[in-house]
Design a protein around this motif. Sequence first.
Motif: not given
Length: 204
Positions: A91, A120-121, A141-143, A166
């Motif tokens: 993630e 995600k990060h 999903a990358l925020e 995202s």
Amino acid sequence: PCKHSFGAYEYPEDADCRRPCAAVATCALCGQKAYESRESGPHIYGGDKHCIYCGLLDMKVGVEYREGDFIYCLRSKNRCEAILAEDVTAETVSFPSSYGGHDISVITMPSSESVRKSVKHVYIPASVETTSLYAFKDCVALETVSIENGCKLTSVGYEAFAGCSSLLSIELENCIALTEIGARAFEDCSSLKEITLPSTVTTV
């Protein structure tokens, strides 16, 4: 007068990477020597393929090296790329700043869809100068994308973050070397409401 035919420049026997030196070329016709200043001499590699003085790894251009979660490749003499390996699912991805003494200047994700969908990060170190084409495309999903202070980032590649639906934030305002945002770099980033760019950007 001699129409000089100089051979290749060679380092003196006592030259090494710790200090400046003058490389020497010799005319094949008359023996006259020509000198060229160099910022440092050559690296002297030991049996482990690291320089015995500075520790630099003897990487071959175009050859991929795997260590830990990343694959490293020297694209040119001063351009080393880090690629997240295809068998790594995480993630949070923190790209390294160097490998074997070579600064990482280019980063990208693997083409694997499962890897791109898991992250995600992302953390980008200051050494990075550019993201490759499609570097994070469709990382759905990358925020967040965090960039280390003092970054050398000069360009964001074509479609680098396209399809990152995202993505909420990316820190570019302190990238004072940034001059170019590639076409469609943030296309279809539907969650990204605003991007603050430094005044140095001239191409979007």
